[in-house]
Design a protein around this motif. Structure first.
Motif, PDB file in Angstrom:
ATOM      1  N   LEU A 702       0.827  -1.215   0.000  1.00 56.63           N
ATOM      2  CA  LEU A 702       0.000   0.000   0.000  1.00 56.63           C
ATOM      3  C   LEU A 702       0.856   1.257   0.000  1.00 56.63           C
ATOM      4  O   LEU A 702       0.468   2.291  -0.585  1.00 56.63           O
ATOM      5  N   GLU A 703       2.040   1.167   0.592  1.00 53.37           N
ATOM      6  CA  GLU A 703       2.918   2.353   0.627  1.00 53.37           C
ATOM      7  C   GLU A 703       3.329   2.760  -0.778  1.00 53.37           C
ATOM      8  O   GLU A 703       3.300   3.933  -1.143  1.00 53.37           O
ATOM      9  N   ARG A 704       3.682   1.754  -1.603  1.00 54.04           N
ATOM     10  CA  ARG A 704       4.055   2.039  -2.990  1.00 54.04           C
ATOM     11  C   ARG A 704       2.838   2.459  -3.808  1.00 54.04           C
ATOM     12  O   ARG A 704       2.947   3.305  -4.705  1.00 54.04           O
ATOM     13  N   ILE A 705       1.666   1.869  -3.493  1.00 53.63           N
ATOM     14  CA  ILE A 705       0.458   2.241  -4.232  1.00 53.63           C
ATOM     15  C   ILE A 705       0.116   3.706  -4.019  1.00 53.63           C
ATOM     16  O   ILE A 705      -0.271   4.426  -4.963  1.00 53.63           O
ATOM     17  N   ILE A 706       0.284   4.196  -2.792  1.00 56.15           N
ATOM     18  CA  ILE A 706      -0.051   5.597  -2.510  1.00 56.15           C
ATOM     19  C   ILE A 706       0.947   6.539  -3.186  1.00 56.15           C
ATOM     20  O   ILE A 706       0.567   7.602  -3.701  1.00 56.15           O
ATOM     21  N   LYS A 707       2.216   6.106  -3.210  1.00 57.86           N
ATOM     22  CA  LYS A 707       3.220   6.964  -3.845  1.00 57.86           C
ATOM     23  C   LYS A 707       3.049   6.993  -5.353  1.00 57.86           C
ATOM     24  O   LYS A 707       3.224   8.038  -6.001  1.00 57.86           O
ATOM     25  N   LYS A 708       2.713   5.850  -5.975  1.00 56.16           N
ATOM     26  CA  LYS A 708       2.575   5.772  -7.425  1.00 56.16           C
ATOM     27  C   LYS A 708       1.222   5.163  -7.774  1.00 56.16           C
ATOM     28  O   LYS A 708       1.102   3.983  -8.131  1.00 56.16           O
ATOM     29  N   PRO A 709       0.145   5.947  -7.627  1.00 58.15           N
ATOM     30  CA  PRO A 709      -1.184   5.409  -7.923  1.00 58.15           C
ATOM     31  C   PRO A 709      -1.334   5.077  -9.404  1.00 58.15           C
ATOM     32  O   PRO A 709      -0.757   5.750 -10.278  1.00 58.15           O
ATOM     33  N   GLY A 710      -2.110   4.046  -9.676  1.00 61.76           N
ATOM     34  CA  GLY A 710      -2.370   3.635 -11.044  1.00 61.76           C
ATOM     35  C   GLY A 710      -1.321   2.731 -11.618  1.00 61.76           C
ATOM     36  O   GLY A 710      -1.510   2.175 -12.705  1.00 61.76           O
ATOM     37  N   ARG A 711      -0.181   2.550 -10.924  1.00 59.73           N
ATOM     38  CA  ARG A 711       0.867   1.681 -11.428  1.00 59.73           C
ATOM     39  C   ARG A 711       0.572   0.220 -11.069  1.00 59.73           C
ATOM     40  O   ARG A 711      -0.453  -0.135 -10.514  1.00 59.73           O
ATOM     41  N   ARG A 712       1.543  -0.628 -11.372  1.00 57.87           N
ATOM     42  CA  ARG A 712       1.416  -2.048 -11.072  1.00 57.87           C
ATOM     43  C   ARG A 712       1.315  -2.255  -9.552  1.00 57.87           C
ATOM     44  O   ARG A 712       2.076  -1.706  -8.796  1.00 57.87           O
ATOM     45  N   GLY A 713       0.377  -3.056  -9.156  1.00 60.16           N
ATOM     46  CA  GLY A 713       0.124  -3.282  -7.732  1.00 60.16           C
ATOM     47  C   GLY A 713      -1.087  -2.519  -7.222  1.00 60.16           C
ATOM     48  O   GLY A 713      -1.665  -2.897  -6.206  1.00 60.16           O
ATOM     49  N   ASP A 714      -1.449  -1.436  -7.916  1.00 61.58           N
ATOM     50  CA  ASP A 714      -2.674  -0.697  -7.544  1.00 61.58           C
ATOM     51  C   ASP A 714      -3.860  -1.413  -8.218  1.00 61.58           C
ATOM     52  O   ASP A 714      -4.271  -1.065  -9.322  1.00 61.58           O
ATOM     53  N   LEU A 715      -4.351  -2.410  -7.531  1.00 59.91           N
ATOM     54  CA  LEU A 715      -5.324  -3.321  -8.143  1.00 59.91           C
ATOM     55  C   LEU A 715      -6.682  -2.666  -8.338  1.00 59.91           C
ATOM     56  O   LEU A 715      -7.100  -1.789  -7.558  1.00 59.91           O
ATOM     57  N   ILE A 716      -7.368  -3.107  -9.407  1.00 57.27           N
ATOM     58  CA  ILE A 716      -8.756  -2.690  -9.630  1.00 57.27           C
ATOM     59  C   ILE A 716      -9.648  -3.448  -8.642  1.00 57.27           C
ATOM     60  O   ILE A 716      -9.534  -4.652  -8.471  1.00 57.27           O
ATOM     61  N   LEU A 717     -10.524  -2.735  -8.005  1.00 61.55           N
ATOM     62  CA  LEU A 717     -11.358  -3.321  -6.940  1.00 61.55           C
ATOM     63  C   LEU A 717     -12.479  -4.188  -7.515  1.00 61.55           C
ATOM     64  O   LEU A 717     -12.982  -3.916  -8.615  1.00 61.55           O
ATOM     65  N   GLU A 718     -12.825  -5.213  -6.727  1.00 59.64           N
ATOM     66  CA  GLU A 718     -13.933  -6.092  -7.074  1.00 59.64           C
ATOM     67  C   GLU A 718     -14.969  -6.080  -5.950  1.00 59.64           C
ATOM     68  O   GLU A 718     -14.674  -5.665  -4.819  1.00 59.64           O
ATOM     69  N   ASP A 719     -16.149  -6.524  -6.307  1.00 57.39           N
ATOM     70  CA  ASP A 719     -17.235  -6.540  -5.322  1.00 57.39           C
ATOM     71  C   ASP A 719     -16.873  -7.446  -4.150  1.00 57.39           C
ATOM     72  O   ASP A 719     -16.471  -8.595  -4.332  1.00 57.39           O
TER      73      ASP A 719
END
Length: 836
Positions: A702-719
């Motif tokens: 999550l730390e990398r996701i917040i720094k680089k949103p939309g990149r690899r690891g920032d998963l698309i959410l599912e129901d």
């Protein structure tokens, strides 16, 4: 019961000793008035104290009973006394241990050789006698007899009543002169009428006494001769008489009864005949002569007594043993043991038994007779009933008729009135069909069959042309007893037609097919369209009946794309269905239901969130949640995926509850999953290990996701996704094959080996090369090797270090070593042979 009555009356009279002071026993019984005695005022100790004196009183049971009645003892008080005696029936013995009942004491007085306390044998004997007596016809008449005789003193004066000493005569004079007298007949048999004098009435009937009294009164009252004055003579209180009941009765003895008592009254009061007593030949003896015979069957069968003679003083009732007794069992209305007189036939016996029941087999009755040596069985035919004379000990059994019919045929199936019918002479199949009101419209006309029972009880089946029988073109079949005719329905011979509907419909499932059924009809039966349904693309698949079996590309189903109005109004576009069609209603293009995810833990606004775009990612939800709190441990954040989230339920669940549920995760199952990775840890990457540990959690950074949103690891959410951001973790757990598994405080300066050392170091069973670390976000890293050197994974807050165990190898047995040695020796011998 006889002994209880004896002691009840004895105790009652002896109690009078205490009630009336120091009078002697003889003085008490001659002068005491028992009308005021109250049993409730007597203690148990008083009753026990006077019990011993009752045995030495010298009076018989009947004498004590007579005294109690003459002294005015109320019947209700006598009944209370009996109840008290029943509670005190067992008296403790002087030696202790066992107890002697009143019945045992009375039996010991009658037979000194009888041991006390022998109630077991006595009860068995009484039980058998009671069982036999209950089967005797008429014995029930004397069951539950109340031992207090209470005659009706308000009866009209019998004209044939014989006046005797002690009777009360009521004389009523009315008309020109009015006067009444109450007079008692003296022991000399006379009454003293005022102004008239002494008149002898003893030995006269009441009718004769009335004539004599009227004649004497006319000498004083002259108007009696002219009829102006009339005289009426009636009985007041009647005298008591003494009668004796002997023989085979339950309570033989002497009884004091009212002078109006009859022979049956005395028999009833004595408890009736015993199991060996006669119910047919009860003799009434007066002055040494038999004046009549009482037959209880007269009242049991006819309802009246032709020989119910009124008793007189000193009469004797003699009940002899029975002479002939026969048992009737089976299908009669009154199965019982009956007593017969000489000359009575089986027909008379059948009358006593109430006749046959409706299910009785009357043609032949089984008789078991007793000979001098053994038993013999006979058959009694119906023609012999009037002449056959039963013998004592015979047992007659009336069997049931057979559960079969002598003239029945049955028709079932597609006729209007199926069922059983009479097999009349010459009945044919066509005639039976007419009796059943003909065939139904759905009758299968090509074939029917008759199931027939052959003479050897085997069955055979006869087929016939139904339409030919009805038209008369086929020979008719004459029916026999127990034939069963079956006419099938066309629906019985056809597979059940159904249609299926699935997809975006309110009640999908299978429905019965009806000819002419359309698509819109089926949709209505299924509850109509769902909101998500589209009527523009409905798919209907239909069976193919004539496919080319030799073609590899033969068509197996025919598919139709059909349009249907969602309001079900356009009948011209309705599609006609066929049996076994399958209908699928598709979802409308672009229709989407709300998808919900949940974020928990250290964010400013935790809770459920609705996904607004198809490409909405983890970073977008974190922004919508307001970002992290100061206590958030971003590195340990996790994503749980694996099920649809119930929004309403999720709204009720707090972050604390979700955290507790996460802590309850089954550690044992997780360890088993991790052990599967130990065999080849070097070749398994971080993502694969994370998925194999628990398919619900996805290790995210999550730390990398917040720094680089939309990149690899920032998963698309599912129901149903659940994102959890925990508080800052400060510990590291060490478990597995270490000397002291524990939880240590996290320190950035410590590495894998330092934490192992803090837990005491590796154990002797530790598999060091397969040790791994489970991080707080659910990801796993295992130990890697380079040039025989173990490179251990880094440690982060909240991580868990696990050291697996080496594979346990069983030591080789002597047999295995012997086998290896034998193999090596054989190999060496082969090599030497080749070298030579």
């Amino acid at each position: 019961m006889k002994y209880r009555i004896f002691y009840s009356i004895s105790i009652l009279l002896l109690i009078c000793l205490g009630l009336f002071g120091g009078q002697s026993f003889s003085q008490t019984i001659n002068s005491s008035d028992l009308s005021n005695v109250r049993v409730d005022d007597l203690s148990d100790e008083q009753i026990k104290a006077y019990l011993a004196q009752a045995e030495s009183s010298g009076l018989s049971e009947s004498q004590m009973e007579q005294l109690a009645l003459e002294r005015g003892m109320p019947a209700t008080e006598v009944e209370k006394l009996r109840q008290r005696i029943e509670r005190l029936e067992s008296i403790p013995s002087a030696k202790g241990g066992a107890s002697i009942s009143i019945r045992d004491n009375e039996r010991q007085l009658a037979d000194p050789s009888q041991p006390l306390g022998g109630d077991t044998l006595l009860s068995d004997s009484l039980s058998k006698k009671d069982s036999l007596r209950s089967k005797i016809f008429g014995a029930w008449l004397f069951q539950g007899v109340t031992p207090v005789f209470e005659p009706n003193l308000r009866i009209a004066t019998p004209q044939n009543y014989v006046v005797g000493s002690g009777d009360q005569i009521l004389i009523d004079i009315y008309g020109q002169s009015e006067e009444d007298h109450t007079l008692t007949v003296s022991p000399e048999g006379t009454i003293n009428i005022p102004y008239v004098g002494v008149v002898s009435v003893s030995g006269m009937t009441i009718e004769q006494a009335t004539a004599r009294i009227t004649s004497q009164l006319s000498t004083v009252y002259s108007a009696i001769r002219t009829g102006a004055t009339k005289v009426r003579v009636t009985l007041g209180n009647i005298r008591s008489i003494r009668i004796t009941v002997v023989g085979e009765v339950v309570k033989p003895g002497s009884y004091t009864l009212p002078s109006v008592a009859t022979a049956f009254n005395a028999l009833y009061f004595s408890g009736g005949p015993t199991e060996n007593g006669s119910f047919r030949n009860i003799n009434i003896i007066r002055n040494g002569k038999v004046i009549g015979t009482l037959d209880i069957y007269d009242v049991l069968v006819n309802g009246f007594f032709p020989e119910n003679i009124r008793l007189e003083d000193q009469d004797v009732l003699m009940v002899p043993p029975y002479e002939s007794r026969i048992e009737v069992d089976g299908e009669v209305k009154r199965p019982a043991i009956f007593e017969l007189k000489g000359g009575e036939t089986f027909e008379r016996l059948l009358t006593y038994a109430g006749g046959f029941t409706e299910d009785a087999y009357k043609a032949r009755i089984r008789v078991i007779k007793r000979t001098d040596r053994e038993q013999r069985i006979e058959d009694l035919l119906s023609s012999q009933f009037a002449q056959y004379t039963p013998q004592s000990g015979d047992k007659y059994t009336v069997n049931r008729i057979l559960e079969r019919f002598e003239n029945r045929v049955t028709i079932e199936g597609a006729v209007f009135r199926p069922g059983d019918y009479e097999l009349s002479p010459g009945l044919t199949l066509s005639m039976l069909l007419k009796k059943a009101d003909g065939l139904k419209e759905d009758a299968f006309l090509n074939r029917g069959y008759v199931l027939r029972l052959k003479d050897d009880m085997q069955t055979e089946q006869l087929s016939f042309d139904v339409s030919g029988i009805m038209a008369g073109t086929t020979p008719d079949i004459e029916l026999k007893r127990e034939d069963v005719v079956t006419i099938a329905s066309i629906f019985d011979l056809r597979e059940v037609y159904t249609v299926d509907i699935d997809g975006e419909i309110r009640s999908p499932g299978q429905f019965a097919y009806a000819e002419g059924m359309t698509l819109q009809d089926l949709i209505m039966q299924a509850g109509g369209f769902r909101e998500s349904a589209t009527g523009r693309r409905i798919e209907i698949s239909r069976r193919v009946k004539n496919a080319d079996a030799r073609s590899q590309s033969a068509q197996t189903a025919e598919v139709f794309q059909v349009f249907a109005d969602k309001d079900l109004r356009k009948a011209d576009q309705d599609f006609v269905l066929m049996p076994f069609d399958k209908v699928v209603v598709r979802t409308a293009t672009g229709y989407e239901t709300q998808k919900t995810v949940r974020i928990e833990g250290e964010v400013l606004f935790p809770g459920p969130y609705t996904v607004t775009r198809k490409d909405e990612r983890i970073s977008d939800i974190i922004k919508r949640a307001g970002g992290f709190t100061p206590y958030a441990y971003v590195t340990g954040a996790s994503l749980k995926r694996g099920g649809t989230l119930d929004t309403a339920k999720a709204a009720e669940t707090s972050a604390d509850k979700a955290e507790r549920e996460l802590q309850k995760q089954d550690e044992y199952d997780r360890m088993l999953a991790l052990k599967q990775l130990q065999s080849d840890a070097n070749t398994v990457d971080e993502v694969s290990i994370s998925r194999n540990i628990n398919n619900d959690f996805v290790g995210i950074n999550l730390e990398r996701i917040i720094k680089k949103p939309g990149r690899r690891g920032d998963l698309i959410l599912e129901d149903g996704d659940v994102i959890r951001v925990p508080k800052e973790l400060q510990t590291v757990k060490i478990s597995g094959e270490v000397l002291a598994p524990s939880t240590a405080v996290y320190s950035p300066s410590k590495g894998f080996k330092q934490y192992i050392s803090q837990a005491g170091g590796f154990s002797s069973k530790a598999l060091r090369k397969s040790a791994y670390v489970l991080y707080a976000n659910g990801s796993v890293k295992s130990t890697s090797r380079f040039l025989f050197v173990n490179n251990y994974p880094p440690i982060k807050p909240g991580a868990e270090i696990f050291v697996p165990q080496k594979e346990v190898k069983e030591p080789m047995s002597p047999q295995q070593w012997l086998g290896i040695g034998t193999g090596v020796a054989s190999l060496a011998a082969i090599i030497l042979t080749m070298l030579r």
